[in-house]
Design a protein around this motif. Structure first.
Motif, PDB file in Angstrom:
ATOM      1  N   VAL A  94      35.076   1.992  63.332  1.00 58.81           N
ATOM      2  CA  VAL A  94      34.078   2.189  62.271  1.00 58.81           C
ATOM      3  C   VAL A  94      33.192   3.409  62.508  1.00 58.81           C
ATOM      4  CG1 VAL A  94      33.979  -0.268  61.665  1.00 58.81           C
ATOM      5  CG2 VAL A  94      32.381   0.644  63.366  1.00 58.81           C
ATOM      6  N   CYS A  95      33.204   3.944  63.713  1.00 59.14           N
ATOM      7  CA  CYS A  95      32.287   5.061  64.035  1.00 59.14           C
ATOM      8  C   CYS A  95      32.756   6.334  63.320  1.00 59.14           C
ATOM      9  CB  CYS A  95      32.249   5.281  65.544  1.00 59.14           C
ATOM     10  SG  CYS A  95      31.162   6.654  65.989  1.00 59.14           S
ATOM     11  N   PRO A  96      31.965   6.854  62.368  1.00 65.09           N
ATOM     12  CA  PRO A  96      32.442   7.997  61.577  1.00 65.09           C
ATOM     13  C   PRO A  96      32.328   9.339  62.284  1.00 65.09           C
ATOM     14  CG  PRO A  96      30.268   7.333  60.813  1.00 65.09           C
ATOM     15  CD  PRO A  96      30.639   6.387  61.928  1.00 65.09           C
ATOM     16  N   THR A  97      31.617   9.410  63.387  1.00 63.35           N
ATOM     17  CA  THR A  97      31.372  10.713  64.020  1.00 63.35           C
ATOM     18  C   THR A  97      32.160  10.927  65.306  1.00 63.35           C
ATOM     19  OG1 THR A  97      29.548   9.878  65.368  1.00 63.35           O
ATOM     20  CG2 THR A  97      28.988  10.658  63.147  1.00 63.35           C
ATOM     21  N   GLY A  98      32.867   9.889  65.740  1.00 65.34           N
ATOM     22  CA  GLY A  98      33.591  10.020  67.010  1.00 65.34           C
ATOM     23  C   GLY A  98      32.697   9.827  68.221  1.00 65.34           C
ATOM     24  N   LYS A 115      26.689  12.704  69.702  1.00 64.83           N
ATOM     25  CA  LYS A 115      27.441  12.730  68.441  1.00 64.83           C
ATOM     26  C   LYS A 115      26.987  11.642  67.469  1.00 64.83           C
ATOM     27  CE  LYS A 115      31.822  14.473  70.251  1.00 64.83           C
ATOM     28  NZ  LYS A 115      33.214  14.067  70.524  1.00 64.83           N
ATOM     29  N   CYS A 116      26.092  10.766  67.891  1.00 66.32           N
ATOM     30  CA  CYS A 116      25.729   9.593  67.086  1.00 66.32           C
ATOM     31  C   CYS A 116      24.799   9.975  65.942  1.00 66.32           C
ATOM     32  CB  CYS A 116      25.057   8.558  67.996  1.00 66.32           C
ATOM     33  SG  CYS A 116      24.479   7.115  67.100  1.00 66.32           S
ATOM     34  N   SER A 117      25.142   9.569  64.708  1.00 64.31           N
ATOM     35  CA  SER A 117      24.307   9.854  63.538  1.00 64.31           C
ATOM     36  C   SER A 117      23.399   8.672  63.193  1.00 64.31           C
ATOM     37  CB  SER A 117      25.188  10.199  62.338  1.00 64.31           C
ATOM     38  OG  SER A 117      25.943   9.065  61.964  1.00 64.31           O
ATOM     39  N   ILE A 118      23.362   7.663  64.050  1.00 64.93           N
ATOM     40  CA  ILE A 118      22.494   6.478  63.869  1.00 64.93           C
ATOM     41  C   ILE A 118      22.818   5.763  62.549  1.00 64.93           C
ATOM     42  CG2 ILE A 118      20.153   5.628  64.338  1.00 64.93           C
ATOM     43  CD1 ILE A 118      19.351   8.462  65.078  1.00 64.93           C
ATOM     44  N   CYS A 119      24.103   5.748  62.187  1.00 61.70           N
ATOM     45  CA  CYS A 119      24.493   5.075  60.944  1.00 61.70           C
ATOM     46  C   CYS A 119      24.469   3.555  61.103  1.00 61.70           C
ATOM     47  CB  CYS A 119      25.878   5.534  60.507  1.00 61.70           C
ATOM     48  SG  CYS A 119      27.216   4.884  61.543  1.00 61.70           S
ATOM     49  N   GLU A 120      24.520   3.068  62.333  1.00 51.67           N
ATOM     50  CA  GLU A 120      24.421   1.639  62.675  1.00 51.67           C
ATOM     51  C   GLU A 120      25.661   0.812  62.351  1.00 51.67           C
ATOM     52  OE1 GLU A 120      20.779  -0.203  61.431  1.00 51.67           O
ATOM     53  OE2 GLU A 120      19.662   1.675  61.678  1.00 51.67           O
ATOM     54  N   LEU A 121      26.754   1.456  61.928  1.00 53.09           N
ATOM     55  CA  LEU A 121      27.956   0.687  61.574  1.00 53.09           C
ATOM     56  C   LEU A 121      28.507  -0.090  62.765  1.00 53.09           C
ATOM     57  CD1 LEU A 121      29.944   3.123  59.264  1.00 53.09           C
ATOM     58  CD2 LEU A 121      28.756   1.028  58.613  1.00 53.09           C
ATOM     59  N   CYS A 122      28.331   0.447  63.946  1.00 52.25           N
ATOM     60  CA  CYS A 122      28.895  -0.217  65.130  1.00 52.25           C
ATOM     61  C   CYS A 122      28.113  -1.483  65.505  1.00 52.25           C
ATOM     62  CB  CYS A 122      28.893   0.736  66.315  1.00 52.25           C
ATOM     63  SG  CYS A 122      27.252   1.404  66.671  1.00 52.25           S
ATOM     64  N   VAL A 123      26.860  -1.559  65.078  1.00 56.18           N
ATOM     65  CA  VAL A 123      25.994  -2.655  65.547  1.00 56.18           C
ATOM     66  C   VAL A 123      26.547  -4.029  65.137  1.00 56.18           C
ATOM     67  CG1 VAL A 123      23.657  -3.625  65.476  1.00 56.18           C
ATOM     68  CG2 VAL A 123      23.985  -1.142  65.694  1.00 56.18           C
TER      69      VAL A 123
END
Ligand code: SF4
Ligand code: SF4
Length: 141
Positions: A94-98, A115-123
């Motif tokens: 799910v991580c969009p930025t790698g 590389k984290c955009s803090i989208c929180e999808l991984c949480v």
């Protein structure tokens, strides 16, 4: 001059609109886009540095929110609790930025916070709750 790094989350309906350009045109703010990602459900996440007078900054953020954009202080960050991670790999899907990636041949999961955009999808994806959003204790304004 007031300057902050913000995380903007655009709803799917607003992703194509040049909302950020109005920050310069109508609010005399300067911005520097540090990261921009389209998420799987077509929402957008952008990390940008925004600068201007304090008054214009507040007005600009108010404008973004009026357009349905979620605005968050980038002083939040996503961390991995290493001892909870079982390297199952679910988050890498799910991580969009790698930022989360499988390292071969070890098949371990690496987390590159830069590389984290803090989208929180991984949480919510992580079965062991190893990924957490934390505040870095900086004020929004
Ligand atoms: S989903 Fe959670 S447990 Fe699995 S690799 Fe990612 S951080 Fe580790
Ligand atoms: S919050 Fe998680 S899914 Fe999103 S970019 Fe960072 S590591 Fe990847």
């Amino acid at each position: 001059m007031h300057s902050k790094i913000l995380v903007l989350r655009f709803p799917k309906s607003e992703v194509e609109k040049p909302i950020v350009c109005y920050l310069a045109k109508d609010y005399d703010l300067t911005f520097n886009i540090l990261n921009a990602t389209i998420l799987p459900r077509k929402e957008g996440v952008m990390v940008l540095e925004l600068a201007g007078t304090r008054k214009n900054f507040k007005e600009g953020v108010k404008y973004l929110r009026s357009q349905g954009v979620q605005v968050r202080n980038a002083s939040q960050e996503v961390k991995r609790i290493t001892k909870k991670c079982t390297h199952c790999g679910a988050c890498t899907a799910v991580c969009p930025t790698g930022a989360l990636a499988v390292i071969r041949p070890e098949m371990s999961v690496d987390f590159d916070q830069k590389k984290c955009s803090i989208c929180e999808l991984c949480v919510p994806t992580c079965p062991t709750r190893a990924m957490e959003v934390r505040s870095t204790n900086k004020a929004f304004f």
